[in-house]
Design a protein around this motif. Sequence first.
Motif, PDB file in Angstrom:
ATOM      1  N   VAL A  76      51.931  41.493   6.998  1.00 19.88           N
ATOM      2  CA  VAL A  76      52.124  41.465   5.549  1.00 19.88           C
ATOM      3  C   VAL A  76      51.984  40.021   5.085  1.00 19.88           C
ATOM      4  CG1 VAL A  76      53.692  41.919   3.627  1.00 19.88           C
ATOM      5  CG2 VAL A  76      53.690  43.435   5.625  1.00 19.88           C
ATOM      6  N   LEU A  77      51.044  39.778   4.176  1.00 25.12           N
ATOM      7  CA  LEU A  77      50.877  38.443   3.615  1.00 25.12           C
ATOM      8  C   LEU A  77      51.808  38.296   2.424  1.00 25.12           C
ATOM      9  CD1 LEU A  77      46.985  37.977   3.752  1.00 25.12           C
ATOM     10  CD2 LEU A  77      48.720  37.202   5.394  1.00 25.12           C
ATOM     11  N   LEU A  78      52.812  37.454   2.585  1.00 29.19           N
ATOM     12  CA  LEU A  78      53.768  37.227   1.515  1.00 29.19           C
ATOM     13  C   LEU A  78      53.228  36.236   0.489  1.00 29.19           C
ATOM     14  CD1 LEU A  78      56.945  36.909   3.771  1.00 29.19           C
ATOM     15  CD2 LEU A  78      56.090  38.956   2.592  1.00 29.19           C
ATOM     16  N   ARG A  79      52.494  35.235   0.969  1.00 26.32           N
ATOM     17  CA  ARG A  79      51.848  34.257   0.099  1.00 26.32           C
ATOM     18  C   ARG A  79      50.492  33.913   0.708  1.00 26.32           C
ATOM     19  NH1 ARG A  79      55.018  35.985  -2.511  1.00 26.32           N
ATOM     20  NH2 ARG A  79      56.952  35.113  -3.358  1.00 26.32           N
ATOM     21  N   THR A  88      47.592  44.293   6.837  1.00 23.42           N
ATOM     22  CA  THR A  88      47.719  45.624   6.225  1.00 23.42           C
ATOM     23  C   THR A  88      48.309  45.612   4.820  1.00 23.42           C
ATOM     24  OG1 THR A  88      49.878  45.907   7.281  1.00 23.42           O
ATOM     25  CG2 THR A  88      47.948  46.770   8.448  1.00 23.42           C
ATOM     26  N   ALA A  89      48.912  44.504   4.389  1.00 24.81           N
ATOM     27  CA  ALA A  89      49.559  44.529   3.077  1.00 24.81           C
ATOM     28  C   ALA A  89      49.598  43.146   2.445  1.00 24.81           C
ATOM     29  CB  ALA A  89      50.984  45.080   3.200  1.00 24.81           C
ATOM     30  N   LEU A  90      49.520  43.144   1.113  1.00 20.13           N
ATOM     31  CA  LEU A  90      49.808  41.952   0.315  1.00 20.13           C
ATOM     32  C   LEU A  90      51.168  42.144  -0.334  1.00 20.13           C
ATOM     33  CD1 LEU A  90      46.437  41.272  -1.591  1.00 20.13           C
ATOM     34  CD2 LEU A  90      47.283  40.154   0.481  1.00 20.13           C
ATOM     35  N   GLY A  91      52.011  41.152  -0.244  1.00 21.77           N
ATOM     36  CA  GLY A  91      53.326  41.243  -0.837  1.00 21.77           C
ATOM     37  C   GLY A  91      53.294  41.067  -2.345  1.00 21.77           C
ATOM     38  N   ASP A  92      54.441  41.228  -2.973  1.00 21.05           N
ATOM     39  CA  ASP A  92      54.545  41.033  -4.417  1.00 21.05           C
ATOM     40  C   ASP A  92      54.161  39.601  -4.784  1.00 21.05           C
ATOM     41  OD1 ASP A  92      55.511  43.591  -4.399  1.00 21.05           O
ATOM     42  OD2 ASP A  92      57.613  43.048  -4.753  1.00 21.05           O
ATOM     43  N   ARG A  93      53.283  39.455  -5.770  1.00 22.37           N
ATOM     44  CA  ARG A  93      52.819  38.153  -6.271  1.00 22.37           C
ATOM     45  C   ARG A  93      52.226  37.285  -5.166  1.00 22.37           C
ATOM     46  NH1 ARG A  93      56.803  36.234 -11.183  1.00 22.37           N
ATOM     47  NH2 ARG A  93      57.169  38.311 -12.043  1.00 22.37           N
ATOM     48  N   ALA A  94      51.606  37.907  -4.190  1.00 19.14           N
ATOM     49  CA  ALA A  94      51.137  37.182  -3.010  1.00 19.14           C
ATOM     50  C   ALA A  94      50.150  36.074  -3.349  1.00 19.14           C
ATOM     51  CB  ALA A  94      50.515  38.150  -2.013  1.00 19.14           C
ATOM     52  N   GLU A 144      39.338  44.816   5.148  1.00 13.85           N
ATOM     53  CA  GLU A 144      39.129  46.259   5.263  1.00 13.85           C
ATOM     54  C   GLU A 144      40.381  46.964   5.762  1.00 13.85           C
ATOM     55  OE1 GLU A 144      35.968  49.354   7.402  1.00 13.85           O
ATOM     56  OE2 GLU A 144      35.770  47.182   7.673  1.00 13.85           O
ATOM     57  N   SER A 145      41.202  46.261   6.512  1.00 19.22           N
ATOM     58  CA  SER A 145      42.413  46.851   7.081  1.00 19.22           C
ATOM     59  C   SER A 145      43.539  47.007   6.067  1.00 19.22           C
ATOM     60  CB  SER A 145      42.909  45.976   8.236  1.00 19.22           C
ATOM     61  OG  SER A 145      43.062  44.624   7.801  1.00 19.22           O
ATOM     62  N   LEU A 146      43.366  46.476   4.871  1.00 14.91           N
ATOM     63  CA  LEU A 146      44.439  46.469   3.868  1.00 14.91           C
ATOM     64  C   LEU A 146      44.765  47.887   3.415  1.00 14.91           C
ATOM     65  CD1 LEU A 146      46.004  44.101   2.514  1.00 14.91           C
ATOM     66  CD2 LEU A 146      44.524  44.433   0.527  1.00 14.91           C
ATOM     67  N   ARG A 147      46.060  48.207   3.363  1.00 17.95           N
ATOM     68  CA  ARG A 147      46.502  49.541   2.952  1.00 17.95           C
ATOM     69  C   ARG A 147      47.467  49.516   1.770  1.00 17.95           C
ATOM     70  NH1 ARG A 147      42.684  50.270   5.125  1.00 17.95           N
ATOM     71  NH2 ARG A 147      42.182  51.435   7.012  1.00 17.95           N
ATOM     72  N   ALA A 187      45.942  52.550  -0.007  1.00 16.99           N
ATOM     73  CA  ALA A 187      46.694  53.748  -0.382  1.00 16.99           C
ATOM     74  C   ALA A 187      47.741  53.468  -1.452  1.00 16.99           C
ATOM     75  CB  ALA A 187      47.374  54.331   0.861  1.00 16.99           C
ATOM     76  N   ARG A 188      48.203  52.236  -1.542  1.00 17.21           N
ATOM     77  CA  ARG A 188      49.252  51.931  -2.526  1.00 17.21           C
ATOM     78  C   ARG A 188      48.875  50.711  -3.351  1.00 17.21           C
ATOM     79  NH1 ARG A 188      53.139  48.223  -3.250  1.00 17.21           N
ATOM     80  NH2 ARG A 188      54.908  48.813  -4.560  1.00 17.21           N
ATOM     81  N   TRP A 189      48.882  50.900  -4.668  1.00 20.10           N
ATOM     82  CA  TRP A 189      48.679  49.796  -5.612  1.00 20.10           C
ATOM     83  C   TRP A 189      49.982  49.588  -6.375  1.00 20.10           C
ATOM     84  CZ3 TRP A 189      44.195  46.978  -5.950  1.00 20.10           C
ATOM     85  CH2 TRP A 189      43.065  47.502  -5.306  1.00 20.10           C
ATOM     86  N   GLY A 190      50.483  48.374  -6.373  1.00 20.04           N
ATOM     87  CA  GLY A 190      51.695  48.076  -7.116  1.00 20.04           C
ATOM     88  C   GLY A 190      51.437  47.986  -8.614  1.00 20.04           C
ATOM     89  N   GLY A 191      52.467  47.693  -9.354  1.00 24.08           N
ATOM     90  CA  GLY A 191      52.335  47.550 -10.801  1.00 24.08           C
ATOM     91  C   GLY A 191      51.812  46.174 -11.171  1.00 24.08           C
ATOM     92  N   GLY A 192      50.986  46.121 -12.199  1.00 17.65           N
ATOM     93  CA  GLY A 192      50.527  44.844 -12.746  1.00 17.65           C
ATOM     94  C   GLY A 192      49.742  43.980 -11.783  1.00 17.65           C
ATOM     95  N   VAL A 193      49.061  44.589 -10.805  1.00 19.14           N
ATOM     96  CA  VAL A 193      48.336  43.817  -9.788  1.00 19.14           C
ATOM     97  C   VAL A 193      47.346  42.844 -10.427  1.00 19.14           C
ATOM     98  CG1 VAL A 193      46.669  43.956  -7.894  1.00 19.14           C
ATOM     99  CG2 VAL A 193      48.596  45.534  -7.974  1.00 19.14           C
ATOM    100  N   LEU A 194      46.652  43.275 -11.478  1.00 21.33           N
ATOM    101  CA  LEU A 194      45.585  42.479 -12.091  1.00 21.33           C
ATOM    102  C   LEU A 194      46.011  41.824 -13.405  1.00 21.33           C
ATOM    103  CD1 LEU A 194      42.666  45.018 -11.525  1.00 21.33           C
ATOM    104  CD2 LEU A 194      43.442  43.198 -10.005  1.00 21.33           C
ATOM    105  N   MET A 195      47.282  41.742 -13.654  1.00 19.26           N
ATOM    106  CA  MET A 195      47.746  41.188 -14.923  1.00 19.26           C
ATOM    107  C   MET A 195      47.285  39.740 -15.106  1.00 19.26           C
ATOM    108  SD  MET A 195      51.633  40.987 -16.482  1.00 19.26           S
ATOM    109  CE  MET A 195      51.733  42.768 -16.632  1.00 19.26           C
TER     110      MET A 195
END
Length: 327
Positions: free
Chosen positions: A22-25, A45-51, A91-94, A117-125
Motif C-alpha cells: 500500500v502506497l501511503l505517499r 495493490t493500493a494507493l492510500g488516502d491522499r497518496a 497494473e496490479s493496483l486494486r 475494484a475500489r475507487w474512493g471518494g473525491g479521487v480526482l478532486m
Amino acid sequence: MEAVSGINNWKLVLRREKDGIVLLRAGTPDSRAVLPERLFDLPVTALGDRALAPERQGDADGGETLLVRCGQVEEGVPWDNRRLQDLTLPESLRAVGDYALLNCSALKTLRIHDGIARWGGGVLMNCRSLDTFHLTRAGAEQGEALAYLAGELSRELDVTIRDRDGMVRLLFPEYTELYEENCPAHHFDYFIAGAGYPYHHCFRQKRLSLKEYDALWRGFLGMDHDEGAALRLAWRRLRYPAGLGESAAADYRAYLRAHSAEALRLLLDEGDTEGLSLLLKLARPGREELGAACALARERGDAAALAVLLEEQHRRFPAGLEKSFTL
C-alpha cells in the motif's frame, strides 16, 4: 532512507501487507512518471488516502520510506507532484483511496488498467487539467474504471481503450452542472447545460455499451453542441470502429462529408498522417477543400501529409481536365 533504481524518481512511504504494498505517499519531481509495479517482491495493490496530494508529501504516517531513483534531478525541484502531467498507475493496483490525486492540478493524462475494484471518494478532486485517459484491459471483460471517470468529470474527455481485441478511442463531450440560489423559496435550483451529459451517464451497471454510445449521436446533434467536439467524436469512432454498426457508421460518415474541410485541418493539427488516407476515402473532400489542406500542409512543412493530399488531388482532379482552348 533505503534507495533503489527505477524508471522514474519517487519518494515513497509504504506499508507492507500480506498480499501486497500500500502506497501511503508517493511524490515525484518528474512531469511524466510511472508508479512501480512491484516493491520488495510484492505487487503494489493500493494507493492510500491522499497518496499523491501535493500538500501531503513528506507525511510518513508511520510507514516505511523508500527512494526510487532514475538519473539526476534538477536541483531545487520539489518532489511533490506539482509538475506531474502524465501518470501511469500499476497494473496490479486494486484499490484507490479517498482523494488520492487531490490537487494534482497539472495532471493531464492518466494511464490505468481496468482492474481497480475500489475507487474512493473525491479521487480526482481539483485535477483541473485532467482530460485524457488510456485504459488497458487484460481481456474483453469491462471493469468499472470508465464509468467512474466519466461520472466524476464533466469536462470533455478523450478516452483510449485497449484490450486483446484491439483499440477504440472515444470522446465524452463536455457539460456543466449549475446550482442557482432561489432566495424566495430558500433552496438551490439545479441545472444541466451542454449536450455531453448523456454520454457521461450512458452506463448500465457501470458498463458501457458501444451500441448505446453510438445511439446518442442524433440526439447530440439535435441539441446545442460544440461542433469541434462532434467532429472529433465522429472521426474517432470511424478511425477505430470496434463495435460500430453500419447505421451509426453511415451517420458519422455523413457528418464528416459535411465538414470535410474542418476534418482535414483536425488531422493536420494532430499529425495523423496515417489516418489521412482513411479520411480522404470517407469524407471525399472537394477540390477547394483539398487545395486548402495542401496549402496548410505546405505552410507547416508537413511533407508526409502533403504527399498524401497531392496524390489524392491528382487522382480525383487531374490538372489536364482543367485545360481549355479558344479557337
